[in-house]
Design a protein around this motif. Structure first.
Motif, PDB file in Angstrom:
ATOM      1  N   GLY A 267     -83.199 -35.596 -19.166  1.00 27.67           N
ATOM      2  CA  GLY A 267     -83.799 -35.938 -17.489  1.00 27.67           C
ATOM      3  C   GLY A 267     -83.246 -35.024 -16.653  1.00 27.67           C
ATOM      4  N   ASN A 268     -82.158 -34.271 -16.793  1.00 29.71           N
ATOM      5  CA  ASN A 268     -81.501 -33.335 -15.979  1.00 29.71           C
ATOM      6  C   ASN A 268     -81.760 -31.685 -16.292  1.00 29.71           C
ATOM      7  OD1 ASN A 268     -80.301 -35.540 -14.632  1.00 29.71           O
ATOM      8  ND2 ASN A 268     -78.482 -35.313 -15.903  1.00 29.71           N
ATOM      9  N   GLY A 269     -82.075 -31.613 -17.299  1.00 28.54           N
ATOM     10  CA  GLY A 269     -82.607 -30.076 -17.788  1.00 28.54           C
ATOM     11  C   GLY A 269     -83.193 -29.595 -19.149  1.00 28.54           C
ATOM     12  N   THR A 270     -83.292 -28.572 -19.246  1.00 22.18           N
ATOM     13  CA  THR A 270     -83.730 -27.913 -20.718  1.00 22.18           C
ATOM     14  C   THR A 270     -82.777 -27.296 -21.555  1.00 22.18           C
ATOM     15  OG1 THR A 270     -85.999 -28.065 -19.891  1.00 22.18           O
ATOM     16  CG2 THR A 270     -85.661 -26.808 -21.736  1.00 22.18           C
ATOM     17  N   VAL A 271     -82.465 -27.426 -22.670  1.00 19.70           N
ATOM     18  CA  VAL A 271     -81.489 -26.859 -23.246  1.00 19.70           C
ATOM     19  C   VAL A 271     -82.302 -25.683 -24.324  1.00 19.70           C
ATOM     20  CG1 VAL A 271     -79.825 -26.853 -25.273  1.00 19.70           C
ATOM     21  CG2 VAL A 271     -79.942 -28.513 -23.366  1.00 19.70           C
ATOM     22  N   TYR A 272     -81.839 -24.338 -24.183  1.00 18.23           N
ATOM     23  CA  TYR A 272     -82.701 -23.330 -24.875  1.00 18.23           C
ATOM     24  C   TYR A 272     -81.592 -22.604 -26.013  1.00 18.23           C
ATOM     25  CZ  TYR A 272     -85.892 -23.125 -21.053  1.00 18.23           C
ATOM     26  OH  TYR A 272     -86.979 -23.336 -20.081  1.00 18.23           O
ATOM     27  N   LYS A 273     -82.172 -22.389 -27.245  1.00 18.80           N
ATOM     28  CA  LYS A 273     -81.424 -21.452 -28.034  1.00 18.80           C
ATOM     29  C   LYS A 273     -81.608 -20.248 -27.709  1.00 18.80           C
ATOM     30  CE  LYS A 273     -83.110 -21.202 -32.316  1.00 18.80           C
ATOM     31  NZ  LYS A 273     -83.452 -21.511 -33.687  1.00 18.80           N
ATOM     32  N   GLY A 274     -80.533 -19.585 -27.893  1.00 17.73           N
ATOM     33  CA  GLY A 274     -80.197 -18.113 -27.479  1.00 17.73           C
ATOM     34  C   GLY A 274     -79.283 -17.517 -28.509  1.00 17.73           C
ATOM     35  N   THR A 275     -79.408 -15.975 -28.507  1.00 17.99           N
ATOM     36  CA  THR A 275     -78.846 -15.288 -29.317  1.00 17.99           C
ATOM     37  C   THR A 275     -77.918 -14.207 -28.452  1.00 17.99           C
ATOM     38  OG1 THR A 275     -80.329 -15.522 -31.039  1.00 17.99           O
ATOM     39  CG2 THR A 275     -78.567 -13.708 -31.374  1.00 17.99           C
ATOM     40  N   MET A 276     -76.772 -14.300 -28.561  1.00 11.66           N
ATOM     41  CA  MET A 276     -75.723 -13.386 -27.955  1.00 11.66           C
ATOM     42  C   MET A 276     -74.693 -12.683 -28.870  1.00 11.66           C
ATOM     43  SD  MET A 276     -75.345 -15.427 -24.460  1.00 11.66           S
ATOM     44  CE  MET A 276     -74.928 -14.088 -23.221  1.00 11.66           C
TER      45      MET A 276
END
Length: 535
Positions: A267-276
């Motif tokens: 409801g509050n936001g989006t979670v992305y998968k990332g590579t660092m």
């Protein structure tokens, strides 16, 4: 209860449109063997009736049971078991039972009608919740009742019956200037000061609290300084680094926040998968940035930066140079416990795996409640906030709704916050938030693991509460019928499941004080897990 020297009686009940019978026989051929206070079959016997019975009648069967010389009267009575105490005089002294019977009582549930709230609302002519601040309450399949919404009290069945509660009459709820509002109240700091009037000592003059972590909740420019200081402290004390990330780093990690990298949405936001740096990370981007989101953002940093536990998702840093704040966490490749239990690709899960996940989540909550100071109330414990890594190790996440219990274990909150199906009923009724509210929510999580049903689920086109169904099944000693077939079929585990059901019942107790602490829950789950491993 059946009373007599040779008395057989039974009760016929109507429940869910089907008949049900229960009865017992009180035997005694000698006055000398009857014992005061004992209702085990000699002169007195008892039969338990099921929950949700709608009407009843009682019958005696006198055939073949002679009346003894010392007792000529036989009785049968429906009563609350705890209020009844057998006396031998009931058999030997005429009128003795009738005299004491006036103190007996029966517990009755009642509803307006047999309709659900959904059906009742279709006919506003007969709908009973007349007050403009009333609410409809479904009552375990029996029908509906009415109540006043949070912040109001009175009679919900008449126009204007639910009246606003003046919270300002309770001075303990506000440590500043209290202003009553419809259904709630505001707690302002005195003129010339700033802060949160609900927290003792939090009102301050300009410049007097610049160094406090609470500035995370007010503005991001000062937050950067605070978080940088926090980063250096954490490197020295907790052994892992908290970074301030640049926006370009996060853009590169997620391919400009490409939709293909979306790992989840809330409801509050989006979670992305990332590579660092060849490492997978989870990047949480808020959708909006109102005052509520700003506070939740700051609160999550404030709380997660203070804790370091193997079963709590670790925060790696944040980005503050953007309009909408971004948080960076360790990546949990197996998603949420909710998905594992209820997702489209859900597979078989052994009882041992379920038990281990429960034990790990319980350890995390026990750490928050008992091993750090001040304690932290998570406030939104649910299966979708328990994440799983590549080894299916459970980690508790999402501390945006959490509260630092600075005033002790209990505190009052203005707005009840949480998720339907997991909310502590005592917290909903009183607004009093304690660590025991988390215990209730965890009880629902444990119940989901045992039943593989959602906290609220549909059955025969009707929404059902998992907690209510469980408590009803426990009253009828029939809990095994709602346990997931994948784990209920093993005869060797029946005793273990029964013990876990008792633990769930303790967690779901209506009175918070009578629920166990999370460290007790974690210890009991650990013992159960060890007993499985030793078999």
């Amino acid at each position: 209860m059946v009373i007599g020297s040779n008395a057989f009686a039974y009760i016929v009940l109507n429940r869910d449109r089907s008949g049900y019978r229960a009865g017992c026989m009180a035997l005694s051929l000698s006055e000398q063997i009857v014992v005061n206070g004992s209702c085990s079959g000699i002169g007195c016997c008892e039969a338990t009736i099921p929950f949700q019975s709608q009407n009843y009648f009682m019958l005696f069967d006198d055939s073949g049971f002679p009346i003894t010389s010392f007792n000529i009267c036989r009785y049968a009575v429906l009563t609350e078991a705890d209020r009844f105490k057998f006396s031998t005089s009931y058999l030997t002294t005429p009128g003795s039972f009738e005299k004491d019977a006036v103190n007996l009582s029966v517990v009755l549930d009642w509803t307006i009608s047999s309709e659900t709230c959904k059906l009742a609302l279709r006919n506003m002519t007969s709908y009973a919740c007349a007050s403009s601040h009333s609410t409809c309450i479904d009552d375990s399949g029996l029908g509906y009742r009415c109540g006043c919404v949070h912040g109001y009290k009175g009679n919900p069945y008449i126009l204007g019956g639910c009246q606003d509660i003046d919270e300002c009459l309770n001075s303990s709820k506000c440590h500043g200037i209290c202003v009553n509002t419809p259904g709630s109240f505001k707690c302002d700091c005195p003129r010339g000061t700033h802060g949160n009037g609900s927290i003792p000592g939090d009102c301050y003059k300009n410049g007097s609290k610049i160094q406090l972590w609470g500035k995370l909740l007010i503005g991001f420019s000062i937050s950067i300084v605070v978080v940088l200081l926090l980063s250096s402290v954490m490197k020295a004390e907790q052994g892992f680094s908290f970074r301030i990330f640049k926006e370009e780093e996060l853009m590169a990690a997620t391919n400009n926040f490409n939709e293909k990298n979306v790992a989840g949405e809330g409801g509050n936001g989006t979670v992305y998968k990332g590579t660092m740096n060849n490492r997978l990370v989870a990047i949480k981007k808020c959708k909006t940035i109102g005052e509520k989101e700003r506070k939740e953002f700051g609160k999550e940093i404030l709380i997660l930066s203070q804790i370091n536990h193997k079963n709590i998702v670790r925060i790696l840093g944040c980005c503050l140079e953007v309009k909408i704040p971004i948080l960076v966490y360790e990546y949990m490749s197996e998603g949420t416990l909710f998905d594992l239990l209820h997702g489209k690709e859900a597979s078989c899960i052994t009882l041992k795996t379920r038990l281990r996940i429960a034990q790990e989540a319980a350890e995390a909550l026990a750490y928050l409640h008992s091993w750090i100071s001040p304690p932290i109330v998570h406030r939104d414990v649910k299966t979708s906030n328990i994440l799983l890594d590549e080894n299916f190790i459970a980690k508790v996440s999402d501390f945006g709704a959490s509260v630092l219990a600075t005033g002790g274990d209990d505190q009052f909150v203005t707005h009840v916050q949480g998720t339907r199906g997991y909310l502590d009923p005592e917290y909903m009724q009183t607004g009093q938030l304690t660590v025991k509210s988390d215990v209730y929510s965890f009880g629902v999580v444990l119940l989901e693991l045992l039943t593989r049903k959602k906290a609220f689920y549909m059955e025969a086109l009707k929404a059902r509460s998992l907690a209510a169904d469980f408590l009803s099944a426990m009253k009828e000693n029939n809990v095994i019928t709602i346990v997931d077939d994948e784990i209920a079929g093993d005869g060797d585990t029946i005793g273990l499941i029964t013990g876990l059901a008792e633990l769930v019942r303790a967690c779901l107790h209506m009175e918070g004080e009578r629920r166990p602490e999370m460290k007790q829950v974690a210890a009991e789950l650990n013992d159960s897990l060890k007993s499985m491993e030793n078999k």
